[in-house]
Design an enzyme around this catalytic site. Structure first.
Site, PDB file in Angstrom:
ATOM      1  N   ASP A   1      -2.664 -10.672  -2.126  1.00 24.86           N
ATOM      2  CA  ASP A   1      -3.187 -10.194  -0.840  1.00 24.86           C
ATOM      3  C   ASP A   1      -4.681  -9.891  -1.026  1.00 24.86           C
ATOM      4  O   ASP A   1      -5.128  -9.582  -2.133  1.00 24.86           O
ATOM      5  CB  ASP A   1      -2.424  -8.922  -0.439  1.00 24.86           C
ATOM      6  CG  ASP A   1      -2.736  -8.460   0.968  1.00 24.86           C
ATOM      7  OD1 ASP A   1      -1.986  -8.818   1.880  1.00 24.86           O
ATOM      8  OD2 ASP A   1      -3.749  -7.748   1.161  1.00 24.86           O
TER       9      ASP A   1
ATOM     10  N   HIS B   1       0.823  -1.226   0.000  1.00 23.68           N
ATOM     11  CA  HIS B   1       0.000   0.000   0.000  1.00 23.68           C
ATOM     12  C   HIS B   1       0.856   1.275   0.000  1.00 23.68           C
ATOM     13  O   HIS B   1       0.319   2.366  -0.178  1.00 23.68           O
ATOM     14  CB  HIS B   1      -0.931   0.027   1.223  1.00 23.68           C
ATOM     15  CG  HIS B   1      -1.931  -1.078   1.248  1.00 23.68           C
ATOM     16  ND1 HIS B   1      -2.837  -1.286   0.224  1.00 23.68           N
ATOM     17  CD2 HIS B   1      -2.185  -2.052   2.170  1.00 23.68           C
ATOM     18  CE1 HIS B   1      -3.598  -2.345   0.527  1.00 23.68           C
ATOM     19  NE2 HIS B   1      -3.214  -2.833   1.692  1.00 23.68           N
TER      20      HIS B   1
ATOM     21  N   HIS C   1      -6.265  -7.406  -0.121  1.00 28.23           N
ATOM     22  CA  HIS C   1      -6.465  -5.986  -0.401  1.00 28.23           C
ATOM     23  C   HIS C   1      -5.796  -5.609  -1.720  1.00 28.23           C
ATOM     24  O   HIS C   1      -4.735  -6.154  -2.049  1.00 28.23           O
ATOM     25  CB  HIS C   1      -5.866  -5.128   0.727  1.00 28.23           C
ATOM     26  CG  HIS C   1      -6.436  -5.440   2.078  1.00 28.23           C
ATOM     27  ND1 HIS C   1      -5.814  -6.304   2.963  1.00 28.23           N
ATOM     28  CD2 HIS C   1      -7.575  -5.027   2.686  1.00 28.23           C
ATOM     29  CE1 HIS C   1      -6.558  -6.397   4.070  1.00 28.23           C
ATOM     30  NE2 HIS C   1      -7.628  -5.638   3.926  1.00 28.23           N
TER      31      HIS C   1
ATOM     32  N   ASP D   1      -4.320 -12.868   3.934  1.00 30.87           N
ATOM     33  CA  ASP D   1      -5.566 -12.374   4.529  1.00 30.87           C
ATOM     34  C   ASP D   1      -6.792 -12.768   3.700  1.00 30.87           C
ATOM     35  O   ASP D   1      -7.899 -12.312   3.962  1.00 30.87           O
ATOM     36  CB  ASP D   1      -5.510 -10.854   4.781  1.00 30.87           C
ATOM     37  CG  ASP D   1      -4.750 -10.091   3.718  1.00 30.87           C
ATOM     38  OD1 ASP D   1      -4.491 -10.675   2.648  1.00 30.87           O
ATOM     39  OD2 ASP D   1      -4.428  -8.914   3.941  1.00 30.87           O
TER      40      ASP D   1
HETATM   41 ZN    ZN Z   1      -3.932  -7.214   2.994  1.00 29.27          ZN
END
Ligand code: ZN
Length: 281
Positions: free
Chosen positions: A146, A113, A148, A225
């Site tokens: 991931d 990120h 996200h 995750d």
């Molecule tokens: Zn993540």
């Protein structure tokens, strides 16, 4: 022989209650060691020259001083040094991969990120992007698994002729981006509740698309995750899914490395072990 790069100093920060906790590296390292993996200290420094390929001097200064606002990504006195160690793991893994050995960087903080001038989502420096940026003359394929969207990595990758990026992630979910494909950055949003069969099918298709780009190096943002018990998201992958996921990536026969991104369930060490069983092939 495949290598796992890790460093006990990366367990040296935490805020009580924050899911990005020291056990992620500490317990995973113990487990991988017991399973017979070769654990190595980083062989490359995470220095300014490397970081500046992706971030600005102002960003480096703010990670050091804490002069930024992001509640998810607190400032710690030692975070600059620890984030550089995490980066060193990614740089070491990518160098090993290019030399022909698959490698994994078991470090924290994660990176995907982090953008040019922004810490975000538990990430300070974009470890994977910085590692990939070293090989501007090579065709590099990034696969982000991931849960996200790898928004910071996409920001870096977008428009680069020698880079392809694909991210599979839950939507809606933080950071809210990655709903559409743009140029060399392909996004595969998945509904909450998506399980193994649908996930692996989507991954197979993503890998197929990636192979048509004829990459020389495969770089994986390995988040765990997506697991059904992860407290931060709602995908439904099983323990055994990670071995299949790793194997799909290994079957590309590409030179490859992976770096740890997210993954916050107690089972993380087992999920990583399963992933490496497939990924190291
Ligand atoms: Zn993540």
């Amino acid at each position: 022989m495949p290598a796992v790069f890790t460093d006990p100093s990366t367990t040296g920060y935490h805020t009580p209650g924050h899911p990005e906790a020291p056990f992620r590296v500490a317990k995973s390292a113990d487990r991988l060691k017991a399973a017979g993996h070769r654990l190595l200290a980083p062989e490359r420094p995470g220095d300014d020259a490397a970081i500046l390929r992706v971030h600005t001097q102002r960003h480096i200064d703010s990670v050091r001083s804490g002069d930024y606002q992001d509640a998810d990504t607190p400032h710690y006195t030692r975070i600059d040094a620890i984030a550089r160690t995490s980066l060193a793991g990614a740089l070491s893994a990518s160098a090993r991969a290019l030399a022909g050995e698959p490698a994994f960087s078991l470090m924290r903080p994660p990176g995907h990120h982090a953008a040019r001038e922004r810490v975000a989502g538990f990430c300070y420096f974009n470890n994977l992007a910085i590692a990939c940026s070293e090989f501007a003359d090579k065709r590099v394929a990034i696969v982000d698994v991931d849960v996200h969207h790898g928004d910071g990595t996409e920001d870096w990758a977008f428009g680069k002729e020698n880079v392809s990026f694909v991210s599979l992630h839950q939507a809606p979910l933080y950071p809210g981006t990655g709903l559409q494909t743009r140029g060399n950055c392909r996004n595969v949003p998945l509904e909450p509740g998506t399980g193994e069969a649908r996930y692996l099918k989507a991954l197979e298709q993503a890998i197929e698309g990636t192979l048509s780009f004829k990459p020389e190096l495969l770089a994986v943002s390995a988040g765990f995750d997506t697991y059904k018990e992860c407290p931060l998201a709602q995908l439904r992958l099983e323990k055994g899914t990670y071995k299949r996921l790793g194997r799909l990536l290994a079957e590309t026969k590409l030179k490859r490395f992976a770096v740890l991104e997210g993954g916050y369930a107690d089972d993380l060490p087992l999920l990583i072990e399963n992933f490496l069983d497939g990924f190291f092939g």
